[in-house]
Design an enzyme around this catalytic site. Structure first.
Site, short mmCIF file in Angstrom:
data_model
loop_
_atom_site.label_atom_id
_atom_site.label_comp_id
_atom_site.label_asym_id
_atom_site.label_seq_id
_atom_site.Cartn_x
_atom_site.Cartn_y
_atom_site.Cartn_z
N HIS B 326 0.88 -1.20 -0.05
CA HIS B 326 -0.12 -0.11 0.05
C HIS B 326 0.78 1.41 0.10
CE1 HIS B 326 -3.39 -2.55 0.77
NE2 HIS B 326 -4.11 -1.62 0.49
N GLY B 327 2.02 1.24 0.52
CA GLY B 327 2.79 2.31 0.49
C GLY B 327 4.36 2.34 1.14
#
Lengths: 318, 490
Positions: B326-327
């Site tokens: 996701h990041g």
């Protein structure tokens, strides 16, 4: 496929009809452009002094303090090309115009209204059709729908006055106290916002100003270019290249054209903090001061011109 | 260009008309060119190049894997091709994060020594299409699908614009057959597609972006708040995230449906989940299936001798990696770790839970389900604190001040609640915002009732009233100041 197209057309028709109605209702909302255009229609023949330009003139010139019948025809973000268009449009009506006041500000030569939403105001209310993009020929498409919605609610439901101009064209927006008057912050913010990213517009704006000068020359109108005072917190953030370009060009126009005068008030120390609404616009006190200064300048020019005319009538032209 | 931008409203009909106009054997080409043009509109020249490289590489690698005899060579080819794809992803998306953290670590041992930090790269859509490429290669290896022979079809499978930027992460076995199939205009597909698209636009631009007014002022300045505003903003974020992502997904599914392609449904009422496992069966379904099939199951298989411990560890590792996906930030890693932990804990107590419910005679009670749904929802919202917070420090401030409503006894103002109300609930002088919210929620409820198929079966006059209602709700109430989707950043 045929069924799909028919359904899409049928679906779209009421939306199109409603859009036309909403467009019409939006155009009916009073605004400053409409009111100034009406003033031109009714009283252009009476104006002896006309001020065009952008918000510096809009906030800074109150025609009440002129000795001659004056009108403030400036608007927020109005650039030289639209000053020219307005002048061209009403040239034949401005029969008695003697003086044209035109501010040349820090951003005057680097900014130019061509493909921005403000163009629609000139198209719709002054009937100046320069831009053929449909977006800039309608109220509904030129701004986000949220703005149109806010406008409709503010005027028709909340009954808020939408015009911010008096009958002489001076802006009533700056009559109130500015609650966010932090000159240090605002000075920097305004200077940065007005600093051009490139100088592509300079030559086009120079051309527009040259045409204004020619038009004034033909009509025997004296053009007074002036740079309005700016607070020191604003002045210290100005880009020197852009500022020098503006000053050099303005002085050069005044030098080369007999009907052009230039008055640089950018660093005029008689303007104190109370005269400013923010770092480069004026409170009502500042507008009174600035208008009075320009009025005196006009009177000096007038006296000087009368003396020249008298000398010529006695001694003949050189 | 995003789905809710002005330009997309011109782009989509033009592509649709071109698609209809050309002969069937060239339709894939129209969509392929449109997809690369769509990606190109992001004005990041490296991205279409990376997509083209990943596509070409995966196409060729897929053929090699397919043709390789079963055994070590096939496995090595798979590993190599997966590693190349992952290397691209790590380089483009995680390199800055890795170097920053390396430097922090190295700084603790030797002052002044630091690896030069690379320039951050824009990596929009990379996570999605690289995962899609990896699933294609893995499916060939496991014999689930064969290698695609048509390079154009494969390129379209990788780049199809409705799913390019934020998924769904499509499996080759689901999408490629649809691409290969000859196209026939279907009026119902177009109707479904348009309705899905505008429903998604409503969820994003009217609902999600409006909820953001309650979330952003708090999460962008957390230190100014304690107590109730933090709680409200966190719960509001749960709905903002769902409506934003579900809105995008509906627009993607709707756009694809116009071309006769059915993409994977990504959501199934996730906040009605009665456990974390159930939540991940309902939230971002294409992604959760991907990590289940390609990370969790192989790990679980590898550690099956450790019983529950092996399963728990597999879950924690899977969701740790999911957080990373996701990041490139520790907040996402913690978010993933929390989900993995909750899932792991559930593996231990699940058998005891069933026994306990049976003993108490509540195993078939509706109330226990409601209780489980409520607990799951609150725990999911808790994990969102880390998902949304900008830094670990901010997340920690929120966690430690959620119930800190008595930080100062003297003034109500100091807990930030009155400012929060003044700034957010009365946003833009629109006291009607509550009324709008109630109306919207009612409409959502009504349409939700019909969302699956029944609206299109209703009488024509009812449908058209709903269509116009939806259209005007979007036109009048859309928020135009927040163009990007939240999952765009992943």
């Amino acid at each position: 496929m045929k069924k799909l197209f028919i359904k899409i057309i049928l679906f779209s028709l009421p939306i199109l009809a409603l859009s036309i109605v909403v467009e019409h209702i939006l155009r009916k909302i009073p605004n400053d452009f409409q009111s100034k255009a009406e003033q031109y229609e009714k009283h252009a023949g009476d104006f002896k002094v006309l001020c065009l330009g952008e918000s510096h003139a809009y906030s800074g010139i109150d025609p009440r303090y002129l000795d001659r019948r004056g009108f403030n025809g400036s608007h927020f973000s109005q650039t030289l090309n639209y000053d020219l268009e307005i002048l061209k449009k009403y040239a034949s009506d401005l029969k008695n115009l003697e003086y044209l006041l035109l501010p040349v500000s820090y951003g005057s030569f680097t900014s130019r209204l061509e493909n921005q939403w403000e163009v629609k105001n000139y198209t719709l209310y002054y009937n100046i059709r320069g831009n053929h993009n449909i977006r800039y020929n309608t109220e509904l498409l030129s701004l986000p729908l949220e703005s149109s919605k806010e406008k409709l609610i503010s005027y028709y439901m909340d009954h808020i006055e939408m015009t911010k101009t008096d009958s002489l064209g001076y802006s009533t927006y700056y009559n109130k106290e500015n609650p966010d008057k932090n000159l240090v912050e605002l000075g920097k913010k305004m200077a940065v916002a007005q600093t051009g990213k490139n100088f592509d517009n300079v030559s086009k704006n120079v051309k527009s100003l040259e045409e204004i000068i020619k038009l004034c020359g033909r009509k025997n109108i004296t053009l007074i270019l002036f740079t309005t005072p700016g607070h020191k917190e604003y002045r210290k953030h100005l880009d020197s290249r852009q500022l020098n370009t503006m000053l050099t060009l303005s002085k050069s126009f005044a030098r080369k054209n007999r009907n052009v005068h230039y008055l640089n008030l950018l660093e005029d120390s008689s303007f104190i903090a109370a005269d400013f609404y923010d770092a480069d616009h004026f409170s009502s006190a500042g507008a009174k001061k600035l208008t009075a200064k320009l009025n005196r300048f006009i009177n000096e020019i007038d006296v000087s011109d009368k003396r020249k005319t008298a000398r010529m009538s006695v001694f003949g032209s050189p | 260009m995003t789905f809710n931008s002005f330009s997309y409203f011109f782009f989509l009909p033009v592509v649709f008309l071109l698609f209809q106009a050309v002969a069937d054997r060239y339709r894939w080409l129209v969509l392929l060119m449109a997809s690369y043009a769509f990606y190109g509109f992001l004005l990041q020249p490296s991205l279409p190049v990376i997509l083209a490289f990943v596509t070409t590489f995966s196409f060729l690698a897929g053929k090699r894997i397919y043709c390789a005899p079963a055994g070590n060579k096939k496995k090595q080819l798979l590993l190599f091709s997966v590693l190349v794809n992952l290397a691209i992803l790590v380089y483009c998306k995680y390199l800055v994060f890795l170097v920053e953290n390396m430097n922090l670590l190295l700084g603790a041992f030797s002052e002044g020594f630091a690896i030069p930090e690379p320039e951050p790269m824009v990596s929009i859509a990379l996570s999605f299409f690289i995962f899609q490429a990896i699933s294609y290669l893995a499916d060939i290896y496991f014999g689930i699908t064969g290698a695609e022979g048509h390079p154009g079809h494969f390129a379209l499978h990788m780049s199809f614009f409705p799913k390019l930027l934020q998924g769904p992460i499509e499996r080759a076995g689901a999408l490629l057959p649809q691409i290969r199939e000859p196209y026939r205009f279907n009026y119902d597909d177009v109707r479904h597609g348009l309705l899905l698209f505008f429903w998604g636009l409503f969820l994003k631009s009217v609902v999600a972006d409006r909820i953001a007014f309650f979330v952003d002022p708090v999460y962008n300045n957390v230190r100014a708040y304690t107590g109730i505003p933090l709680i409200i903003a966190t719960y509001a974020y749960a709905f903002q995230l769902y409506f934003d992502f579900a809105g995008y997904t509906n627009m993607a599914l709707g756009s694809a449906r116009l071309f006769g392609i059915k993409l994977t449904q990504n959501f199934n009422s996730p906040y009605l989940a009665n456990s974390f496992a159930d939540f991940w069966r309902r939230w971002h379904i294409s992604f959760s299936r991907w990590i289940l099939d390609y990370i969790f199951q192989p790990l679980q298989m590898k550690w099956r001798n450790f019983g529950n411990n092996g399963t728990a560890l597999a879950l924690v590792v899977t969701f740790l990696l999911s957080g990373f996906w996701h990041g490139a930030d520790w907040t996402f890693v913690i978010w993933g770790l929390l989900h993995g932990t909750f899932l792991a804990v559930a593996t231990y107590y699940k058998p005891y839970k069933k026994k306990l419910h049976r003993k108490l005679g509540i195993d078939k009670s509706r109330w226990i389900t409601i209780f489980q749904v409520a607990v799951t929802f609150h725990l999911v919202c808790f994990t969102y604190i880390f998902f949304r917070a900008s830094t670990i420090g901010d997340a920690w401030h929120i966690v430690t001040n959620l119930f800190n409503i008595y930080s100062n006894y003297t003034t109500f103002k100091t807990i930030g609640l009155s400012e929060f109300i003044a700034a957010n609930i009365l946003i833009g002088n629109r006291k009607m915002v509550f009324i709008i919210l109630i109306c919207m929620l009612s409409i959502i409820g009504i349409v939700y009732r019909y969302r699956h198929t029944t609206l299109l079966d209703k009488p024509g006059w009812f449908r058209w009233v709903c269509y116009y209602g939806l259209f005007f709700l979007i036109v009048i109430f859309q928020i135009t100041t927040k163009p990007n989707f939240i999952y765009f950043q992943f």
